[in-house]
Design a protein around this motif. Sequence first.
Motif, PDB file in Angstrom:
ATOM      1  N   UNK A 144      90.399  81.329  38.998  1.00  0.00           N
ATOM      2  CA  UNK A 144      91.280  82.499  39.078  1.00  0.00           C
ATOM      3  C   UNK A 144      91.578  83.084  37.699  1.00  0.00           C
ATOM      4  N   UNK A 145      91.744  82.203  36.712  1.00  0.00           N
ATOM      5  CA  UNK A 145      91.965  82.692  35.338  1.00  0.00           C
ATOM      6  C   UNK A 145      90.735  83.439  34.830  1.00  0.00           C
ATOM      7  N   UNK A 146      89.581  82.857  35.085  1.00  0.00           N
ATOM      8  CA  UNK A 146      88.329  83.441  34.605  1.00  0.00           C
ATOM      9  C   UNK A 146      88.063  84.792  35.286  1.00  0.00           C
ATOM     10  N   UNK A 147      88.402  84.861  36.565  1.00  0.00           N
ATOM     11  CA  UNK A 147      88.241  86.126  37.289  1.00  0.00           C
ATOM     12  C   UNK A 147      89.028  87.214  36.582  1.00  0.00           C
ATOM     13  N   UNK A 148      90.290  86.905  36.271  1.00  0.00           N
ATOM     14  CA  UNK A 148      91.137  87.909  35.627  1.00  0.00           C
ATOM     15  C   UNK A 148      90.578  88.298  34.267  1.00  0.00           C
ATOM     16  N   UNK A 186      83.458  80.730  48.974  1.00  0.00           N
ATOM     17  CA  UNK A 186      82.208  80.481  48.243  1.00  0.00           C
ATOM     18  C   UNK A 186      82.454  79.733  46.930  1.00  0.00           C
ATOM     19  N   UNK A 187      83.394  80.199  46.090  1.00  0.00           N
ATOM     20  CA  UNK A 187      83.619  79.429  44.854  1.00  0.00           C
ATOM     21  C   UNK A 187      84.108  78.008  45.112  1.00  0.00           C
ATOM     22  N   UNK A 188      84.904  77.811  46.159  1.00  0.00           N
ATOM     23  CA  UNK A 188      85.342  76.439  46.456  1.00  0.00           C
ATOM     24  C   UNK A 188      84.140  75.564  46.818  1.00  0.00           C
ATOM     25  N   UNK A 189      83.194  76.140  47.546  1.00  0.00           N
ATOM     26  CA  UNK A 189      81.996  75.373  47.898  1.00  0.00           C
ATOM     27  C   UNK A 189      81.225  74.991  46.630  1.00  0.00           C
ATOM     28  N   UNK A 191      82.831  81.336  39.604  1.00  0.00           N
ATOM     29  CA  UNK A 191      83.337  82.690  39.359  1.00  0.00           C
ATOM     30  C   UNK A 191      82.212  83.709  39.499  1.00  0.00           C
ATOM     31  N   UNK A 192      81.025  83.348  39.013  1.00  0.00           N
ATOM     32  CA  UNK A 192      79.861  84.240  39.168  1.00  0.00           C
ATOM     33  C   UNK A 192      79.594  84.523  40.641  1.00  0.00           C
ATOM     34  N   UNK A 193      79.652  83.463  41.434  1.00  0.00           N
ATOM     35  CA  UNK A 193      79.407  83.607  42.871  1.00  0.00           C
ATOM     36  C   UNK A 193      80.441  84.555  43.486  1.00  0.00           C
ATOM     37  N   UNK A 234      76.960  92.459  36.452  1.00  0.00           N
ATOM     38  CA  UNK A 234      76.576  92.179  35.068  1.00  0.00           C
ATOM     39  C   UNK A 234      77.391  91.032  34.495  1.00  0.00           C
ATOM     40  N   UNK A 235      78.700  91.033  34.756  1.00  0.00           N
ATOM     41  CA  UNK A 235      79.570  89.962  34.264  1.00  0.00           C
ATOM     42  C   UNK A 235      79.192  88.619  34.893  1.00  0.00           C
ATOM     43  N   UNK A 236      78.811  88.670  36.174  1.00  0.00           N
ATOM     44  CA  UNK A 236      78.388  87.441  36.851  1.00  0.00           C
ATOM     45  C   UNK A 236      77.190  86.840  36.119  1.00  0.00           C
ATOM     46  N   UNK A 237      76.215  87.678  35.785  1.00  0.00           N
ATOM     47  CA  UNK A 237      75.025  87.164  35.108  1.00  0.00           C
ATOM     48  C   UNK A 237      75.357  86.640  33.720  1.00  0.00           C
TER      49      UNK A 237
END
Lengths: 337, 337
Positions: B31-35, B61-64, B84-86, B130-133
């Motif tokens: 959650x921190x990284x998402x922000x 998905x991220x929990x998995x 977070x990428x997922x 782009x951020x995910x990659x």
Amino acid sequence: MGVVLNLEDGKREPSIRKLIDLTAAGLGEVNKLILSKAGSDVEMIPEIANHLISSGGKRLRPMVTLASAEMFGYSGDGHVKLATSVEFMHTATLLHDDVVDESDMRRGRKTARTIWGNQASVLVGDFLLGQAFRMMVEVGSLDALDILSTAASIIAEGEVMQLAAAKNLETTEDEYFSVIKAKTAALFSAAAEVGPVIAGASRNDRAALRSYGMNLGLAFQLIDDALDYGGDTKKLGKNVGDDFREGKVTLPVILCYRRGSSEERAFWKQAIEDNIADDAALEKAMALMARHGAITDTIGRARHFGEIARDALAPLPATTYKSALIDVIDFCISRVV
Amino acid sequence: MGVVLNLEDGKREPSIRKLIDLTAAGLGEVNKLILSKAGSDVEMIPEIANHLISSGGKRLRPMVTLASAEMFGYSGDGHVKLATSVEFMHTATLLHDDVVDESDMRRGRKTARTIWGNQASVLVGDFLLGQAFRMMVEVGSLDALDILSTAASIIAEGEVMQLAAAKNLETTEDEYFSVIKAKTAALFSAAAEVGPVIAGASRNDRAALRSYGMNLGLAFQLIDDALDYGGDTKKLGKNVGDDFREGKVTLPVILCYRRGSSEERAFWKQAIEDNIADDAALEKAMALMARHGAITDTIGRARHFGEIARDALAPLPATTYKSALIDVIDFCISRVV
């Protein structure tokens, strides 16, 4: 209306012939890879991809990647994959841009979105971006992946910035540069830097090519924006006045608006903000630009960045590759004829 | 209208409580990284990203991803970045989907496109991708990059497939499965597989988690499609009948159309192809589905894939992680109440 440039070496027509010849073998491989990686059992994907890919882009970015790897002695096939990735990233951006700008024409042909719809353009753009990343991963260079994925974020950020600033005549020249640096120059910069990266060249060589690409990209976009108010449609592949009709606040407009009288500013507000941008308005806009030297000075800014790009390569040994890359700068700037 | 399921262990309400507890620490970091990674000086980007991210997704998905790394003893922070990428890939897909589907509501709230427009939704989606990659590249696992970039292509391909098959009532069940496998299950599969990959687990463990994710994703989408014809709006966060009104040819429709009389097929053609899909039509559609067991059988298909997902994990030692992942299967299927 045309703008005649006094090129430094006015004797010859600046050309990317040398770059085309040098990268011919690699570009042949890029073209094959484009066809194979844009392939899919889902018919619409190759249809749309081919529409864009065959529509006469110069493949400038992939040629820069090929040359910037080969000039440092790279001899594998990774540069072909990276060059193709760069072209796919560019193509994906065009597909999404046309949706965002609601453009009907691109390089003198109907845009994909007018033929297949906005929905398909968004999704096929996503597909090409995914394929671009897959190819980069195949090459296996984390540095190259870092450079290109960072570029992907920056490009999208630049596009959002442009959207947020849309139709805002108070946009400053600095803000304009932030936008074009992100949306155009970042990909040129990445395209040039990944070459020395996979060739295992030095830190300095990487920095040189990165700077070359960044400044070339800025010059390229400035000339593109100047051409919109005075190029030859056939050369440009878009119609003069497209940006004007879409209400885009490019540097020629920014300079003209800032330098204009209050009456002139009222005209610009009507044209750009209220979208009264018919042929008569375009004619008036071009006359005002001539009066205030807005096109000449936009080209002057492009030449400034062209000089920086040239100097970025200065420390490198004199090779055919180096001179081919320098020709690209002149070619980009001389598009205004 | 609701469908009551007879869960195998009918004694307890299936829940993802165990998964939430196990991954709590990692999810806090996600959650921190998402922000931080959805942050940008371009205001519209965090605004839109926060709108979606705060809108109550379960972060399944991220929990998995977190669980599938930790269960193999992973102790770095790479799984947080991949998780977070997922989530960003998922969010980007939602943004583009809403544009493609012209949806006005998502999880009970206005969609980003109705607030900020299609243009911003397309571009912010690109930015998040782009951020995910970039985050994946930071983790530095080429295998994980391969898995996730391949998923990105496949997802987009699935979306184009769905678009091409839109409103076509002759779509076969096989074609439907090809679409949901690509557009939904591929990301669940990638989310589950990258865990063992960065944990350095065995080939078999990777295959187990990949298969678990793929089949979980299929079950998840089948239930989602069933819910559209009989769920509780509040639970679902979308209105019953959304798919019907958008003319989506999901499995309940496919089964009902194939099993129906010629009069019934004429009704479906009117509703889906000619878009006569008002409340009366929806009521009739739901009655036909009840008559032909279309919802019950859609849920049956979901249970089938749920079984496969469960068996995929069977060879793994009995741990809290394993049982938490199995609970997810039951949870997904039990959403139909």
